[in-house]
Motif scaffolding. Sequence first.
Motif: not given
Length: 175
Positions: A15-24, A148-155, A164-172
């Motif tokens: 994916a980084a060949e096409h744009g910025d990436v976050i790995i969790v 913690l959860d995924l953010i979705t759209a659609g039926t 579309l994204g994720a809800i995360t918890h970063h203890p740090k």
Amino acid sequence: VIGSGVAGLRAGLAAAEHGDVIIVAKDELEKTNTAWAQGGIAAVLAVDDTVDNHIEDTLAAGAGLCERHTVQTLVEEGPREVERLIEIGMRFDRDALGGLALTREGGHGCRRIVHSDGDATGRELSRALVASCRAHPRIRLFEKCFVLDLITAGTQARGEDRVLGAITHHPKYGL
């Protein structure tokens, strides 16, 4: 990308060949089951081997559980993926002439298995992928981060959900 096993790290690099990436990752990147994987990687790398032979060996060993088109894709892409792993710094066992040391195992009809440090292929694969992701300028890594959860759209009922994204918890960071 959620997860830092071989699939997550490899997906992040692609994916980084096409744009910025976050790995969790829920722990440190190195703490995955990938590092415990033993055995080797099968690919058509010998001059006396063919894609067709590898496909047939895999289908026979799969005893009817493999989908031909999936096996074909994996076998056709295997040699290039091994080359990519070498390019990012993965160390494979070598023969006396410096070439890849190929072994014949299981249901394989010829020598097509590559190893790292004997049966420590998973550990070396993990090391190489982690190092490559850490060094990549377009990849941000969040370790000890919990999804913690995924953010979705659609039926969802019609199977049209998109993530579309994720809800995360970063203890740090206290987030």
